[in-house]
Scaffold this motif. Structure first.
Motif, PDB file in Angstrom:
ATOM      1  N   ASP A  13       0.861  -1.190   0.000  1.00 27.37           N
ATOM      2  CA  ASP A  13       0.000   0.000   0.000  1.00 27.37           C
ATOM      3  C   ASP A  13       0.893   1.235   0.000  1.00 27.37           C
ATOM      4  O   ASP A  13       1.595   1.516   0.973  1.00 27.37           O
ATOM      5  N   GLU A  14       0.881   1.982  -1.096  1.00 28.00           N
ATOM      6  CA  GLU A  14       1.787   3.121  -1.244  1.00 28.00           C
ATOM      7  C   GLU A  14       1.516   4.198  -0.196  1.00 28.00           C
ATOM      8  O   GLU A  14       2.442   4.841   0.303  1.00 28.00           O
ATOM      9  N   GLU A  15       0.242   4.409   0.153  1.00 28.44           N
ATOM     10  CA  GLU A  15      -0.080   5.425   1.151  1.00 28.44           C
ATOM     11  C   GLU A  15       0.524   5.069   2.513  1.00 28.44           C
ATOM     12  O   GLU A  15       1.061   5.934   3.208  1.00 28.44           O
ATOM     13  N   ILE A  16       0.418   3.811   2.884  1.00 31.02           N
ATOM     14  CA  ILE A  16       0.984   3.386   4.167  1.00 31.02           C
ATOM     15  C   ILE A  16       2.512   3.478   4.123  1.00 31.02           C
ATOM     16  O   ILE A  16       3.153   3.833   5.123  1.00 31.02           O
ATOM     17  N   HIS A  17       3.089   3.195   2.984  1.00 37.65           N
ATOM     18  CA  HIS A  17       4.537   3.310   2.839  1.00 37.65           C
ATOM     19  C   HIS A  17       4.984   4.754   3.076  1.00 37.65           C
ATOM     20  O   HIS A  17       5.948   5.014   3.809  1.00 37.65           O
ATOM     21  N   LEU A  18       4.275   5.711   2.483  1.00 38.15           N
ATOM     22  CA  LEU A  18       4.613   7.127   2.670  1.00 38.15           C
ATOM     23  C   LEU A  18       4.378   7.558   4.110  1.00 38.15           C
ATOM     24  O   LEU A  18       5.159   8.338   4.674  1.00 38.15           O
ATOM     25  N   ALA A  19       3.295   7.047   4.714  1.00 39.93           N
ATOM     26  CA  ALA A  19       3.011   7.387   6.105  1.00 39.93           C
ATOM     27  C   ALA A  19       4.111   6.857   7.026  1.00 39.93           C
ATOM     28  O   ALA A  19       4.494   7.515   8.006  1.00 39.93           O
ATOM     29  N   PHE A  20       4.632   5.676   6.724  1.00 35.20           N
ATOM     30  CA  PHE A  20       5.714   5.120   7.530  1.00 35.20           C
ATOM     31  C   PHE A  20       6.975   5.978   7.401  1.00 35.20           C
ATOM     32  O   PHE A  20       7.648   6.260   8.399  1.00 35.20           O
ATOM     33  N   LEU A  21       7.301   6.408   6.178  1.00 28.67           N
ATOM     34  CA  LEU A  21       8.473   7.264   5.992  1.00 28.67           C
ATOM     35  C   LEU A  21       8.314   8.573   6.747  1.00 28.67           C
ATOM     36  O   LEU A  21       9.289   9.107   7.317  1.00 28.67           O
ATOM     37  N   LYS A  22       7.088   9.102   6.779  1.00 25.93           N
ATOM     38  CA  LYS A  22       6.814  10.331   7.528  1.00 25.93           C
ATOM     39  C   LYS A  22       7.032  10.096   9.014  1.00 25.93           C
ATOM     40  O   LYS A  22       7.626  10.932   9.713  1.00 25.93           O
ATOM     41  N   TRP A  23       6.563   8.949   9.501  1.00 23.97           N
ATOM     42  CA  TRP A  23       6.749   8.612  10.916  1.00 23.97           C
ATOM     43  C   TRP A  23       8.235   8.488  11.245  1.00 23.97           C
ATOM     44  O   TRP A  23       8.691   8.894  12.310  1.00 23.97           O
ATOM     45  N   LEU A  24       9.003   7.915  10.310  1.00 23.64           N
ATOM     46  CA  LEU A  24      10.432   7.728  10.534  1.00 23.64           C
ATOM     47  C   LEU A  24      11.165   9.044  10.773  1.00 23.64           C
ATOM     48  O   LEU A  24      12.121   9.093  11.543  1.00 23.64           O
ATOM     49  N   GLU A  25      10.731  10.110  10.093  1.00 22.33           N
ATOM     50  CA  GLU A  25      11.438  11.388  10.188  1.00 22.33           C
ATOM     51  C   GLU A  25      11.599  11.843  11.637  1.00 22.33           C
ATOM     52  O   GLU A  25      12.624  12.418  12.004  1.00 22.33           O
ATOM     53  N   LEU A  64      -2.561  -6.092   9.374  1.00 25.88           N
ATOM     54  CA  LEU A  64      -1.390  -6.958   9.488  1.00 25.88           C
ATOM     55  C   LEU A  64      -0.580  -7.024   8.196  1.00 25.88           C
ATOM     56  O   LEU A  64      -1.134  -7.074   7.091  1.00 25.88           O
ATOM     57  N   GLY A  65       0.746  -7.029   8.349  1.00 21.64           N
ATOM     58  CA  GLY A  65       1.640  -7.262   7.220  1.00 21.64           C
ATOM     59  C   GLY A  65       1.746  -6.135   6.229  1.00 21.64           C
ATOM     60  O   GLY A  65       2.191  -6.361   5.092  1.00 21.64           O
ATOM     61  N   LYS A  66       1.397  -4.903   6.637  1.00 18.29           N
ATOM     62  CA  LYS A  66       1.378  -3.785   5.688  1.00 18.29           C
ATOM     63  C   LYS A  66       2.769  -3.166   5.470  1.00 18.29           C
ATOM     64  O   LYS A  66       3.040  -2.617   4.412  1.00 18.29           O
ATOM     65  N   ILE A  67       3.616  -3.208   6.492  1.00 18.89           N
ATOM     66  CA  ILE A  67       4.990  -2.711   6.361  1.00 18.89           C
ATOM     67  C   ILE A  67       5.908  -3.920   6.386  1.00 18.89           C
ATOM     68  O   ILE A  67       5.991  -4.628   7.396  1.00 18.89           O
ATOM     69  N   LEU A  68       6.583  -4.120   5.274  1.00 17.96           N
ATOM     70  CA  LEU A  68       7.373  -5.337   5.075  1.00 17.96           C
ATOM     71  C   LEU A  68       8.863  -5.013   5.048  1.00 17.96           C
ATOM     72  O   LEU A  68       9.312  -4.165   4.274  1.00 17.96           O
ATOM     73  N   LEU A  69       9.628  -5.694   5.911  1.00 15.96           N
ATOM     74  CA  LEU A  69      11.087  -5.628   5.863  1.00 15.96           C
ATOM     75  C   LEU A  69      11.576  -6.931   5.249  1.00 15.96           C
ATOM     76  O   LEU A  69      11.458  -8.008   5.865  1.00 15.96           O
TER      77      LEU A  69
END
Length: 855
Positions: A522-534, A595-600
């Motif tokens: 999910d591209e939106e969740i990916h961007l939200a995670f990067l925002k959280w990382l900042e 579940l499983g939305k952010i994958l390492l």
């Protein structure tokens, strides 16, 4: 003359015990960078003879340099090589030249009763050159080098490839040569017959006048005529040999009757000490037979399509894949190509008759010290003959295999329809029976034969050790199960056979750890995670953790070393590609809310259980974390067991959070049951796959029927305030048939039996489906409690109607009836009613019927 008298005194005092003399001389000459040669020939006139024992001599010459390794095949690289420091001062590099036993025409002294010395036990090989003379570069300590020389002089030195050593020459490695070795390892360089890489001991650095040569020859003649067979010592001295005299005087000036020690028969250190030294140095010995690391597979005139890949694949599961190359030997190549001198092992895997001229060529290979492995082939020789028993053909039988340590292994294999019988006696070939059928006739199906005096040997099998279950035309369910349950033992026997034939079956080196890719379906969740990382990493992009710290970088160009405690995470999804995992496939099958939305994702990691530790406690709940790996180097199982992680497994760790005051929060042990059920449902809920025999075994295993484990679950939980943070590690075999069985094996079996064409499944698909099913099962459990999922769990579990023993192997019998409200097993013991029980730590094994009551 003084020096000669001193040496003669020592010789008279010590007799044949020349060990201390050789050691002392080698040590002092080594410090002066002189070269030494032990040879089985008359030395050149310019060489100085220090010691003559029988027909062999110990010479000295000038310092030599090995400055061109381009034409040598690198055998291995050892930890002692430090290009900036050259070799340690107390180590010697040397070249051993060997020739075939058949061509060895040198005069041998009387047979020695002393212990045989193996070349590889006293040195570390560096490189080799095939052909004859066969040459090996090796390194050894001064004492070990001396031990080799002493054993050589006394005819006690053995080479692993059956050849006879006839010269040992010390050499000096230049810095450039060491760097070449270090850079080239572990690759194998192209072979060449050009021997420019080695300069043997030649002109003496201690030179002498031309007139001395005739004097030298006169002394030799005197020695040969006057000494007879008696061992004699010869030392030469002249006005230009002051350096040699000085070090010689130093070695003998304390040689009085009081100070000369009593030396043991063998002055070398014990074999165990040498092996311990090698282990401590961490040296991995590869291909000590000294031939190119080639394994040839002969399949006859008309090899079935895919047969070569089939046999090569089985070999690849046993041997160190990085140490050997495997080729097919075509019938037309046997008589045409010079394969025999360039191969470690010939594998014959054809039932068709071997033509006479090809059989002769195979026997020539054996006579030169070659090794042959027969897989249900018609090849045999000497002391055994093949007898056809058609009633055995393509039938699964139990074998009893005798191992080197005198233990026995029983396993079930498909038999070719032939057995071995003893042939004519007195043919000079020794025959040893390795395996018989467990039938009334005790038919012999695996034999070990030797041939010639150069170490040639063959192990011939009429049981199909080379066939994987999926390549067999198995007729019955019983045969399929017998073969699969024997699969790990089949590989155990294969490795034992290959090791006996001189191959290395050690595990390949641990693969290097790789970076992590941050992925999301999910591209939106990916961007939200990067925002959280900042706001949750430091200025360098580091997210610290006590287990594994993560350093977030935008692309692979940011070079960050991967270590067990620090791993770079690449955040640009566009840079990701992997042959083992498709993000598109994962996205297609993941139908979850959280579940499983952010994958390492990583190709190689220590264990996925550690990768989420620094993120899971603070990350927003809608960003469900999952870590996926292709391979793990330190996979964890229940109770501290190692979790094997070969390529083909689905390997991941999922993070979930469960409220303490919820149905599941009050029954945390149920989580492992839900995950096991989710794996089974992930497969059996696909249309057409409903009858694949995948089941759950209490408390945390995935099974094929009730026969073999196919996967497992590990759960770690942390309670913070009123929330459980739970890491669920699960792994199951998807596309790896070994060491036991995998899901795609079951699919192939179903297709054969039912005539269907179900497609094999992939790890990325099944991980996504498992997470999807698990989220649904958790929702049902939170709403309805255990009764919401137990009917489905019982549908797939393996324990219905099974009996177990309580409290020990001799304890009372009880029937398994179900699972209680907290996830423990319920059993009914006659006269005692229903009781909840649990495993006794890690010793719990349902197949052994050991269950300990819960108190």
């Amino acid at each position: 003359m003084l020096i000669t008298l001193c040496y003669l005194y020592l010789w008279a005092r010590w007799g044949p015990r020349s060990a201390a003399l050789v050691r002392s001389t080698v040590r002092r000459l080594h410090r002066s960078r002189c070269s030494f040669t032990f040879c089985a020939r008359q030395p050149h006139p310019e060489e100085r003879v220090c010691l003559r024992v029988g027909g062999k001599v110990f010479c000295t010459g000038e310092a030599q340099f090995l400055d061109d390794l381009n034409r040598w095949s690198v055998l291995l690289i050892s930890p002692f090589i430090h290009p900036e420091k050259l070799l340690p001062a107390e180590h010697i590099a040397f070249v051993t030249e060997s020739i075939s036993a058949q061509t060895e025409n040198l005069q041998k002294g009387p047979a020695s009763s002393k212990e045989i010395v193996k070349w590889s036990d006293f040195c570390s090989p560096l490189a080799y050159k095939p052909g004859e003379p066969f040459k090996l570069i090796a390194e050894a300590s001064v004492d070990n080098f001396s031990s080799l020389g002493i054993a050589f002089l006394e005819d006690r030195l053995q080479m692993e490839n059956g050849m006879v050593p006839h010269r040992i020459v010390s050499v000096h490695l230049e810095e450039s040569a060491l760097k070449e070795l270090a850079q080239e390892a572990p690759s194998v360089k192209e072979k060449s017959t050009d021997m420019d890489a080695v300069t043997p001991a030649g002109k003496s650095a201690l030179g002498r006048a031309e007139g001395d040569k005739s004097e030298l020859e006169e002394e030799r003649e005197h020695e040969e005529t006057g000494a007879g067979d008696h061992q004699s010592l010869h030392v030469f001295s002249c006005h230009e040999c002051q350096q040699l005299e000085d070090i010689t005087i130093e070695s003998v000036k304390f040689a009085s009757a009081e100070n000369i020690p009593e030396l043991p028969e063998d002055c070398s250190s014990s074999r165990e000490e040498k092996e311990h030294e090698s282990l401590q140095k961490g040296i991995k010995r590869i291909n000590l037979a000294g031939k190119p690391p080639n394994i040839l597979i002969y399949l006859g005139s008309e090899a079935a399509e895919g047969r070569f890949e089939q046999v090569r694949s089985v070999l690849g599961e046993c041997i160190d894949a990085e140490s050997y190359t495997v080729y097919q030997l075509h019938q037309e190549q046997v008589l045409r190509d010079p394969w025999a001198d360039n191969s470690l092992l010939l594998l014959i895997a054809t039932e068709e008759p071997i033509p006479e001229d090809i059989h002769r060529q195979f026997m020539t290979f054996l006579a030169k010290g070659g090794k042959i492995l027969g897989f249900s082939s018609s090849f045999t020789f000497g002391g055994v003959q093949i007898k056809h028993k058609n009633k055995l053909r393509r039938v699964v039988h139990e074998l009893v295999v005798s191992k080197k340590d005198s233990t026995e292994v029983k396993l079930s294999l498909l038999v070719s329809g032939c057995v071995f019988e003893e042939g004519k006696k007195g043919d000079g070939n020794r025959v040893k029976v390795l395996s018989r059928l467990n039938n009334a006739a005790k038919d012999t199906v695996i034999v070990h034969l030797t041939h010639g005096s150069s170490g040639g040997e063959a192990i011939l099998s009429q049981a199909h050790l080379e066939l994987d279950i999926n390549s067999m035309d198995v007729q019955t369910e019983e045969d399929f199960n017998l073969l699969k349950m024997s699969n790990s033992k089949r590989y155990e026997v294969l490795r034992e056979i290959l090791t006996c034939l001189g191959l290395s079956c050690e595990l390949s080196e641990i693969p290097e750890l790789t970076p992590i890719y941050l992925l999301s379906p999910d591209e939106e969740i990916h961007l939200a995670f990067l925002k959280w990382l900042e706001g949750n990493v430091d200025a360098e992009g580091l997210r610290a953790s006590r287990k594994v710290s993560l350093k977030f970088v935008s692309s692979p160009e940011h070079k960050v070393e991967v270590t067990p405690s620090l791993v770079p995470v690449i955040t640009e999804m566009g840079r990701f590609s992997s042959e083992h995992f498709s993000l598109q496939t994962y996205q297609q099958h993941l139908q979850t809310k959280k579940l499983g939305k952010i994958l390492l994702f990583t190709e190689v990691t220590t264990t996925t259980m550690n990768l989420l530790d620094g993120l899971m406690f603070e990350l927003p709940e809608e960003m469900g974390l999952i870590a996926v790996a292709v391979r793990q180097t330190q996979g964890k199982g229940r109770g501290g067991n190692v979790w094997l992680s070969p390529v083909g497994c689905a390997l991941c760790t999922l993070h979930i959070s469960i409220p303490l005051h919820s149905n599941l929060g009050q029954r945390i042990p149920f989580i492992q049951h839900l995950v096991s059920l989710a794996v089974v449902e992930a497969v059996r809920s696909i249309p057409g796959y409903e009858d694949i025999e995948l089941r759950v075994k209490w408390p945390n295993d995935i099974y094929y029927s009730d026969l073999m484990k196919i996967g497992g679950v590990l759960v770690n939980s942390t309670l913070i305030e009123t929330t459980f943070h739970i890491l669920i590690g699960f792994g199951f075999n998807v596309n790896n048939s070994n060491p036991t069985i995998c899901i795609n094996d079951l699919i192939a079996k179903f297709n054969r039996e039912e005539g269907t064409e179900l497609q094999p499944l992939s790890a990325d698909c099944l991980i996504a489906r498992t997470v999807t099913v698990l989220e649904r099962l958790i929702e049902i459990f939170q709403e309805k409690g255990p009764n919401g999922i137990l009917p489905q769990y019982y549908k797939y579990w393996v324990h219905s109607g099974k009996q177990v023993r309580l409290r020990g192997e001799e304890g009372p019998l009880a029937w398994i009836v179900g699972i209680d409200d907290y996830g423990y097993l319920q059993v009914h013991e006659e006269g005692q009613g229903v009781e909840s029980v649990h495993p006794d730590g890690n010793s719990f094994d349902m197949l052994r019927n050991l269950i300990v009551p819960k108190h």
